[in-house]
Structure formats: structure tokens, C-alpha cells
Enzyme design. Structure first.
Site: not given
Ligand code: NAD
Length: 491
Positions: A152-153, A176, A229-230, A251-252, A285, A384
Site C-alpha cells: 500500500w505504500n 493484485k 511487500g512484507g 522486493e521485501l 522499504c 523493520e
Molecule cells: P504485505 O506483505 O502485508 O502485503 C503485500 C501484498 O501481498 C498485499 O497485496 C497483500 O494482500 C498480499 N499478500 C499477503 N499475503 C499474501 C499471500 N499469502 N499470498 C499472496 N499475496 C499475499 O505488505 P504491506 O503491509 O502491504 O506493505 C508493507 C511491506 O512492504 C513492508 O514490510 C515493506 O518493507 C515492504 N515493501 C518493500 C518494498 C521494496 O521495494 N523492497 C517497497 C515497499 C514496501
């Protein structure tokens, strides 16, 4: 007044969810629900993947790379034209500063321009093989249907980092977006039709990780997953991909060291610290969430930082003079406050902020917070937070800075502040991170690879190599010798 309702985008059209269910999306500044979003499930994923596959095997697959580039160029222009509108929608969902989001969305157009240009420049190789009587060359072929899953960021930007190279490579996509920020992606998807893309090339299914993300990742017709994502979701996706032997780009998160030596221009370094951790309320991130500072300037840096950040203006993110907006989601807001409590319990000293601001907007604000007296082994230094919380850790010399900088599971980014070229290069070479900035922080570009070492990810986005995340290599052997050699012996 009835609120807008967003459906999935499948095969070039708005499609209501198979379940008939919708969920609310909220403005984090006002706390108000402003739209309803389709709640997808496996049936919607099946329909989207089928549409993508049909496009890949049909009209899209038949286009030349040059033609794909032309379509991407048209899309890029439309993105730039529609940037203020798309940014307003994205901003309503994640509460980032309007001034930053408009520029970010406009810059997305540049990503599409860059990969438009690259589409017909992926040249294969003729290989001077050691075998006689054969002509050998490689072909780079699109992997097929790609799943793109984003947080979401920075929803649209992070989608573009994947979508632009994927489409340039000739892939098709099912996107998605995060359940917290789906609307901007659906508005963006409509531009593909205007640009002239065949239906089905880009599809969007909205909903939750378990209900849409998992069926998408495990779908037998999805070849590759591009995820930001996370760590938790990243690991689950990697495990699911491994079970089906799919490829991934992940990309975590990060816990990046922002290292300040005593020979640095301290005024510039203070600005670099602020942009590293307090821009976007630290929800980035690449946040420079650990400042490592040389002992001799430790107290002076803290004094200047507290003075500078202490005047930061929190409030309505749509106002041009606001510097720090709300935390984007309620769970994230609670997580940030939890880490502030943990840091205090661990014995870190809060020298600025440290509290929520219930008086602002809907109350989802956290003051910019600075902890000193942090030991790198504390949870506040290792985990983090993804919020406006900075740890300051002193170091003695270069070796100490490098040791502390690398004493972390993550490796997304880092920075070095110094006037010494030798020191800058020495430390840059030794930091285990995918990006290292020298005397600046937070710059990224479509031209330059971005991604993580260690637990911060797998693969790279941006730059010319990123297109290969979406391509398979085929080697072709053509016999130029009319005489078939002994078939019982391998040549
Ligand atoms: P999140 O991991 O909770 O969710 C990210 C996406 O994954 C969402 O669309 C979510 O619905 C989906 N998702 C969740 N569980 C899933 C599964 N089991 N299978 C498939 N899809 C699934 O992350 P968030 O809270 O939305 O974002 C914050 C995180 O993102 C932070 O940890 C941050 O470090 C990371 N981030 C990384 C970067 C990068 O480029 N490295 C950039 C931005 C954010």
C-alpha cells in the site's frame, strides 16, 4: 450519497466479483470510508488468468516488440497526462503527501517510456559453439502470465516497476493491489484500453492476500510472480512458488544503515537523515531507519536533528505545507506504536516524539520519533518498523561502522556521508546492500537496478537487466552439416 464502487478489471472490462461481495476502503487522514472494492476469490482469479492467457496466445503474442513499444509509449503519455487524477485517488487511500504522490505518479510515465524503448532492443546472441556443423543462437521468450502483487505504500509506482518490463518483454499480467489501496490501480487499468492494448493483457483482481493472492500465486497458468511487500507474505509466496517451480522477483523489507562520518557536511547529512526516515512517514522499504554516527559528532548530530525535525508540520496530507502525513493503515499505526513501546522497554532513550497524535485528522498520526542509546542487537534496531521511528547508534571508526551496518538480516540499501572519496568507496564496497548512496539518500530511477541482498529480496527491478526477470532463454541448434554423425554417440 452513494459511494463509488470498484469492480475487477478483466479482459478489458469492469467485472463484478463472483462472490457479489465488496469491502470498504478508507481515507487514513479523515477515517472516512470513501469507496467499496470488489472482494475477489479464486473464481475471479481463474477468469483473469484465462483472459491473460488468451491475450498471450492471441492478439498480444502476435505483436512485434516494436509494436509493443509503441503501445507502451502511448500508455506512458496517458499516465503523465492523468497523473494528478491518479495521484489524488492513490493519496486518498494511503495518506501520502499529495506533493510527493503527484510527482511519483508522473515519474511512473518515465518507467513506461524507458521500457517502451527497450522492448525491441533485447537482442539475442549467435554463439560460436565448439561443436562443428551447427549454427547456434539464443532467443529470449516471454514467460507468459505474470502475477503482480503490491503493497500500500506506493501502489502504482511499485506496480509499474514490474508491469513496464513485463509488458516490454511480451508477458501479460494479473495484478493484485493491496486491499488497502486498490482504487488507483483500477483507474490506471482503464488507460490500457485507451492506449490501444488488446483486452486481457493487463487484468486486476482486488481483494485479500489469502483469498486472491494465494490462488493467483498457485494458479497453474501463472509462470512468474513479481511481489513487493512484507517478509511474511514474501516467504509464503516463495514457498508456494517453489512447490510449483515458478520464478519470483521479491522486493521485501529493510533496516538500512545511514552512516555519518565526522568529515561529512553535517547540514546535508541532517537533511539526508530526515529524507531517509521521515519522508512518507517512514513507510518506505528503503527507509534509513538506523543512523550510525561517528562518536565525535554524535551529540551535535542529535542536537541538529532534534531542532530540525522538532518543527516538522504534521497534518492534512493534501496541504502543500504539510511535511508528515498519517500512517496509512490502522494495523500499521498500531505496529508503529508497539515498536515505540518495545524500544522504551529495551532501554532506548526517546529524545523526540514517541507519541500518537489523536488530535490530528482521524488520529492515525505518530510523531517523528528519535531514539538514542540504541544497541544494534535491540529489536528496535533489528526489525523493520515501517514508520517515522529512527534509531541512532554510535560507532568508532570505519571497521565498526561496516560491522554494525552489516549486522542485520536485511540488505536493501544504505548510505555513507563523508567528504573522503577513499572512505566512500571503501565503505560502499563492504556494505551488503542492493543500493548504496553516497552523500544522498532515497534516489531511485528506471535506469538503475533496485533490489535486496540477504532477506530484502530476490532479483532486481529497474534498469535494462530487469526485463530478463520476465524472459526465458531458449537455445536453438541448427545443423549445417548434411551428414548425420553416428547416432549412438553424443556429439
Ligand atoms: P504485505 O506483505 O502485508 O502485503 C503485500 C501484498 O501481498 C498485499 O497485496 C497483500 O494482500 C498480499 N499478500 C499477503 N499475503 C499474501 C499471500 N499469502 N499470498 C499472496 N499475496 C499475499 O505488505 P504491506 O503491509 O502491504 O506493505 C508493507 C511491506 O512492504 C513492508 O514490510 C515493506 O518493507 C515492504 N515493501 C518493500 C518494498 C521494496 O521495494 N523492497 C517497497 C515497499 C514496501
Amino acid at each position: 450519497m452513494s459511494l463509488p464502487r470498484y469492480d475487477h478489471f478483466i479482459n478489458g472490462a469492469s467485472v463484478p466479483p463472483a462472490s457479489g461481495d465488496y469491502f470498504d476502503t478508507e481515507n487514513p487522514y479523515t477515517g472516512e470510508v470513501w469507496a467499496h472494492i470488489a472482494r475477489g476469490n479464486a473464481a475471479d482469479v481463474d477468469a483473469a488468468v484465462a483472459a491473460a492467457k488468451a491475450a498471450f496466445e492471441g492478439p498480444w503474442g502476435g505483436l512485434t516488440a516494436t509494436r509493443r513499444g509503441q503501445l507502451l509509449r502511448r500508455l506512458a503519455d496517458l499516465v503523465i497526462e492523468h497523473a494528478p487524477r491518479l495521484a489524488e485517488i492513490e493519496q486518498r487511500d494511503n495518506g501520502k503527501l499529495s506533493s510527493e504522490v503527484v510527482a511519483q505518479v508522473r515519474y511512473m510515465g518515465e518507467y513506461f517510456h524507458y521500457y517502451a524503448g527497450l522492448a525491441d532492443k533485447v537482442e539475442s546472441k549467435v554463439i560460436p559453439t565448439d561443436k562443428p556443423g551447427v549454427f547456434t543462437f539464443t532467443r529470449y521468450e516471454a514467460k507468459g502470465v505474470v502475477a503482480i502483487i503490491t503493497p500500500w505504500n506506493s501502489p502504482l509506482t511499485l506496480t509499474s516497476w514490474k508491469l513496464a518490463p513485463a509488458l516490454a518483454a511480451g508477458c501479460v499480467a494479473v495484478v493484485k493491489p493491496s486491499e488497502f489501496t486498490s482504487a488507483s490501480m483500477l483507474e490506471f487499468a482503464a488507460l490500457f484500453e485507451q492506449a490501444g492494448f488488446p483486452p486481457g493483457v493487463v487484468n486486476v483482481v482486488t481483494g485479500f492476500g489469502a483469498e486472491v493472492g494465494e490462488p493467483l500465486v498457485t494458479h497453474p497458468d501463472v509462470a512468474h510472480i513479481g511481489f513487493t511487500g512484507g517478509e511474511l507474505a514474501g516467504k509464503r509466496i516463495y514457498e508456494a512458488a517453489a512447490r510449483n517451480l515458478k520464478t519470483v522477483t521479491l522486493e521485501l523489507g529493510g533496516k538500512s544503515p545511514n552512516i555519518i562520518f565526522d568529515d561529512a557536511d553535517l547540514d546535508q547529512a541532517v537533511k539526508g537523515v530526515v529524507s531517509g526516515i521521515f519522508a512518507a512517514s517512514g513507510q518506505s522499504c528503503q527507509a534509513g531507519s538506523r543512523v550510525l554516527v561517528q562518536e565525535s559528532i554524535h551529540d551535535e548530530l542529535i542536537r541538529r536533528l532534534v531542532e530540525f525535525v522538532g518543527t516538522a508540520k504534521l497534518g492534512d496530507p493534501t496541504r502543500p505545507d504539510t511535511q508528515i502525513g498519517p500512517i496509512a493503515t490502522r494495523p500499521q499505526f498500531e505496529k508503529v506504536l508497539d515498536y515505540i513501546r518495545i524500544a522504551r522497554e529495551e532501554g532506548a532513550r526517546c529524545v523526540l516524539g514517541g507519541k500518537a497524535r489523536p488530535d490530528l485528522g482521524a488520529g492515525q498520526f505518530v510523531e517523528p520519533t528519535i531514539f538514542t542509546g540504541v544497541d544494534n542487537r535491540m529489536r528496535i534496531a533489528q526489525e523493520e518498523v515501517f514508520g517515522p521511528v529512527l534509531c541512532i547508534i554510535p560507532f568508532k571508526d570505519e571497521a565498526d561502522a561496516i560491522r554494525i551496518g552489516n549486522d542485520i538480516l536485511y540488505g536493501l540499501a544504505g548510505a555513507v556521508w563523508t567528504r573522503s572519496l577513499h572512505r566512500a568507496l571503501y565503505v560502499t564496497e563492504r556494505l551488503k546492500a542492493g543500493t548504496v548512496w553516497v552523500n544522498n539518500y532515497r534516489a531511485t530511477s528506471f535506469t538503475t537496478p533496485f533490489g535486496g541482498y540477504k532477506r530484502s529480496g530476490i532479483g532486481r527491478e529497474s534498469g535494462s537487466d530487469a526485463i530478463h526477470e520476465y524472459l526465458d532463454t531458449k537455445s536453438v541448434w541448427i545443423s549445417t552439416d548434411l551428414d548425420v554423425p553416428n547416432p549412438f554417440i553424443r556429439r
